[in-house]
Design a protein around this motif. Structure first.
Motif, PDB file in Angstrom:
ATOM      1  N   ALA A 278      -4.321   3.735  -8.081  1.00 40.17           N
ATOM      2  CA  ALA A 278      -3.227   4.299  -8.856  1.00 40.17           C
ATOM      3  C   ALA A 278      -2.128   3.269  -9.048  1.00 40.17           C
ATOM      4  CB  ALA A 278      -2.658   5.534  -8.174  1.00 40.17           C
ATOM      5  N   TRP A 279      -1.320   3.524 -10.058  1.00 41.64           N
ATOM      6  CA  TRP A 279      -0.105   2.756 -10.291  1.00 41.64           C
ATOM      7  C   TRP A 279       1.090   3.666 -10.031  1.00 41.64           C
ATOM      8  CZ3 TRP A 279       0.293  -2.400 -11.303  1.00 41.64           C
ATOM      9  CH2 TRP A 279      -0.879  -3.070 -11.687  1.00 41.64           C
ATOM     10  N   PHE A 280       2.054   3.117  -9.338  1.00 40.25           N
ATOM     11  CA  PHE A 280       3.323   3.794  -9.094  1.00 40.25           C
ATOM     12  C   PHE A 280       4.437   2.880  -9.597  1.00 40.25           C
ATOM     13  CE2 PHE A 280       2.242   7.368  -6.279  1.00 40.25           C
ATOM     14  CZ  PHE A 280       0.929   7.059  -5.965  1.00 40.25           C
ATOM     15  N   ARG A 281       5.607   3.454  -9.775  1.00 44.42           N
ATOM     16  CA  ARG A 281       6.757   2.630 -10.146  1.00 44.42           C
ATOM     17  C   ARG A 281       7.993   3.107  -9.395  1.00 44.42           C
ATOM     18  NH1 ARG A 281       7.353   4.399 -16.545  1.00 44.42           N
ATOM     19  NH2 ARG A 281       8.155   6.519 -16.208  1.00 44.42           N
TER      20      ARG A 281
ATOM     21  N   LYS B 282      15.635   5.123  -5.795  1.00 42.78           N
ATOM     22  CA  LYS B 282      14.794   6.280  -6.065  1.00 42.78           C
ATOM     23  C   LYS B 282      13.447   6.133  -5.390  1.00 42.78           C
ATOM     24  CE  LYS B 282      16.889   7.824 -10.364  1.00 42.78           C
ATOM     25  NZ  LYS B 282      16.626   8.350 -11.736  1.00 42.78           N
ATOM     26  N   GLU B 283      12.732   7.249  -5.314  1.00 47.83           N
ATOM     27  CA  GLU B 283      11.412   7.235  -4.696  1.00 47.83           C
ATOM     28  C   GLU B 283      10.399   6.561  -5.632  1.00 47.83           C
ATOM     29  OE1 GLU B 283      11.739  11.293  -1.965  1.00 47.83           O
ATOM     30  OE2 GLU B 283      10.312  11.181  -3.627  1.00 47.83           O
ATOM     31  N   ARG B 284       9.294   6.178  -5.031  1.00 49.50           N
ATOM     32  CA  ARG B 284       8.211   5.600  -5.795  1.00 49.50           C
ATOM     33  C   ARG B 284       7.462   6.723  -6.512  1.00 49.50           C
ATOM     34  NH1 ARG B 284       5.172   0.844  -2.695  1.00 49.50           N
ATOM     35  NH2 ARG B 284       7.380   0.253  -2.515  1.00 49.50           N
ATOM     36  N   ASP B 285       7.369   6.631  -7.824  1.00 49.13           N
ATOM     37  CA  ASP B 285       6.778   7.699  -8.633  1.00 49.13           C
ATOM     38  C   ASP B 285       5.395   7.341  -9.136  1.00 49.13           C
ATOM     39  OD1 ASP B 285       9.965   8.453 -10.205  1.00 49.13           O
ATOM     40  OD2 ASP B 285       9.042   9.333  -8.422  1.00 49.13           O
ATOM     41  N   PHE B 286       4.554   8.335  -9.175  1.00 50.98           N
ATOM     42  CA  PHE B 286       3.204   8.186  -9.711  1.00 50.98           C
ATOM     43  C   PHE B 286       3.258   7.919 -11.210  1.00 50.98           C
ATOM     44  CE2 PHE B 286      -1.279   8.924 -10.084  1.00 50.98           C
ATOM     45  CZ  PHE B 286      -1.455   9.609 -11.272  1.00 50.98           C
ATOM     46  N   VAL B 287       2.414   6.983 -11.667  1.00 49.54           N
ATOM     47  CA  VAL B 287       2.321   6.676 -13.094  1.00 49.54           C
ATOM     48  C   VAL B 287       0.943   7.050 -13.632  1.00 49.54           C
ATOM     49  CG1 VAL B 287       2.383   4.844 -14.827  1.00 49.54           C
ATOM     50  CG2 VAL B 287       4.000   4.804 -12.903  1.00 49.54           C
TER      51      VAL B 287
ATOM     52  N   LEU C 220      -8.523  14.890  -4.106  1.00 50.22           N
ATOM     53  CA  LEU C 220      -8.014  15.178  -5.442  1.00 50.22           C
ATOM     54  C   LEU C 220      -6.538  15.542  -5.433  1.00 50.22           C
ATOM     55  CD1 LEU C 220      -8.557  15.691  -8.470  1.00 50.22           C
ATOM     56  CD2 LEU C 220      -9.223  18.024  -7.846  1.00 50.22           C
ATOM     57  N   SER C 221      -6.164  16.392  -4.503  1.00 52.02           N
ATOM     58  CA  SER C 221      -4.791  16.899  -4.497  1.00 52.02           C
ATOM     59  C   SER C 221      -3.763  15.854  -4.092  1.00 52.02           C
ATOM     60  CB  SER C 221      -4.689  18.098  -3.565  1.00 52.02           C
ATOM     61  OG  SER C 221      -5.059  17.726  -2.258  1.00 52.02           O
ATOM     62  N   SER C 222      -4.203  14.718  -3.590  1.00 52.56           N
ATOM     63  CA  SER C 222      -3.273  13.686  -3.098  1.00 52.56           C
ATOM     64  C   SER C 222      -3.111  12.519  -4.044  1.00 52.56           C
ATOM     65  CB  SER C 222      -3.748  13.160  -1.744  1.00 52.56           C
ATOM     66  OG  SER C 222      -3.731  14.180  -0.776  1.00 52.56           O
ATOM     67  N   LEU C 223      -3.748  12.584  -5.193  1.00 54.89           N
ATOM     68  CA  LEU C 223      -3.752  11.443  -6.104  1.00 54.89           C
ATOM     69  C   LEU C 223      -2.342  10.965  -6.419  1.00 54.89           C
ATOM     70  CD1 LEU C 223      -5.490   9.573  -7.951  1.00 54.89           C
ATOM     71  CD2 LEU C 223      -5.018  11.221  -9.787  1.00 54.89           C
ATOM     72  N   ARG C 224      -1.402  11.898  -6.601  1.00 56.85           N
ATOM     73  CA  ARG C 224      -0.062  11.538  -7.052  1.00 56.85           C
ATOM     74  C   ARG C 224       0.936  11.295  -5.921  1.00 56.85           C
ATOM     75  NH1 ARG C 224       1.089  13.908 -12.764  1.00 56.85           N
ATOM     76  NH2 ARG C 224      -1.020  14.026 -13.597  1.00 56.85           N
ATOM     77  N   SER C 225       0.445  11.323  -4.692  1.00 56.37           N
ATOM     78  CA  SER C 225       1.312  11.139  -3.530  1.00 56.37           C
ATOM     79  C   SER C 225       1.242   9.711  -3.025  1.00 56.37           C
ATOM     80  CB  SER C 225       0.905  12.096  -2.415  1.00 56.37           C
ATOM     81  OG  SER C 225       1.610  11.788  -1.226  1.00 56.37           O
ATOM     82  N   SER C 226       2.357   9.002  -3.046  1.00 57.91           N
ATOM     83  CA  SER C 226       2.361   7.606  -2.577  1.00 57.91           C
ATOM     84  C   SER C 226       2.011   7.517  -1.100  1.00 57.91           C
ATOM     85  CB  SER C 226       3.733   6.980  -2.834  1.00 57.91           C
ATOM     86  OG  SER C 226       4.740   7.664  -2.122  1.00 57.91           O
ATOM     87  N   LYS C 227       2.277   8.565  -0.361  1.00 55.90           N
ATOM     88  CA  LYS C 227       2.007   8.547   1.087  1.00 55.90           C
ATOM     89  C   LYS C 227       0.527   8.570   1.400  1.00 55.90           C
ATOM     90  CE  LYS C 227       6.337  10.843   2.405  1.00 55.90           C
ATOM     91  NZ  LYS C 227       6.953  10.758   1.067  1.00 55.90           N
ATOM     92  N   ALA C 228      -0.307   8.917   0.419  1.00 56.14           N
ATOM     93  CA  ALA C 228      -1.739   9.058   0.663  1.00 56.14           C
ATOM     94  C   ALA C 228      -2.493   7.733   0.583  1.00 56.14           C
ATOM     95  CB  ALA C 228      -2.330  10.048  -0.329  1.00 56.14           C
TER      96      ALA C 228
END
Length: 125
Positions: free
Chosen positions: A34-37, A42-47, A103-111
């Motif tokens: 995944a890519w985050f920004r 601010k927190e790191r957000d899922f892209v 699947l449910s963790s795709l957008r979580s930077s902590k995962a």
């Protein structure tokens, strides 16, 4: 796996950039990537993200239709093509990878267990 993000830079609004996440030490096709920004304060957000098993990539609503994530297994890389860039896309972009992401963790930077060093994208108005 070690990840190296590259491709950031300065671009005018409406322009395009292509970020690359190169893997070494392991085959990146085995990982969900995944890519985050992140912007300061601010927190790191899922892209965007793409599963190890393939399937349809996932995108944040703010980039849907403008960004595209893809794999190049021959080059052991995952890329993020960014089109129609906006000033609000300005951030440090990070790639991340994990072997056993659900699947449910795709957008979580902590995962994610593995991270690249980040590459700065600046979009001028």
């Amino acid at each position: 796996v070690q990840l190296q993000a590259s491709g950031g830079g300065l671009v005018q609004a409406g322009g395009s950039l292509r970020l690359s996440c190169a893997a070494s030490g392991r085959t990146i096709s085995r990982y969900t990537v995944a890519w985050f920004r992140q912007v300061p304060g601010k927190e790191r957000d899922f892209v965007a993200g793409i599963f190890r098993s393939g399937g349809t990539p996932s995108y944040a609503d703010s980039v849907k239709g403008r960004f595209s994530i893809s794999r190049d297994n021959a080059k052991n890389t995952v890329s993020l093509q960014m089109n129609s860039l906006k000033p609000e896309d300005t951030a440090v972009y990070y790639c991340a990878a994990d072997l056993q992401l659900i699947l449910s963790s795709l957008r979580s930077s902590k995962a994610y267990d593995y991270w690249g060093q980040g590459t700065l994208v600046t979009v001028s108005s």
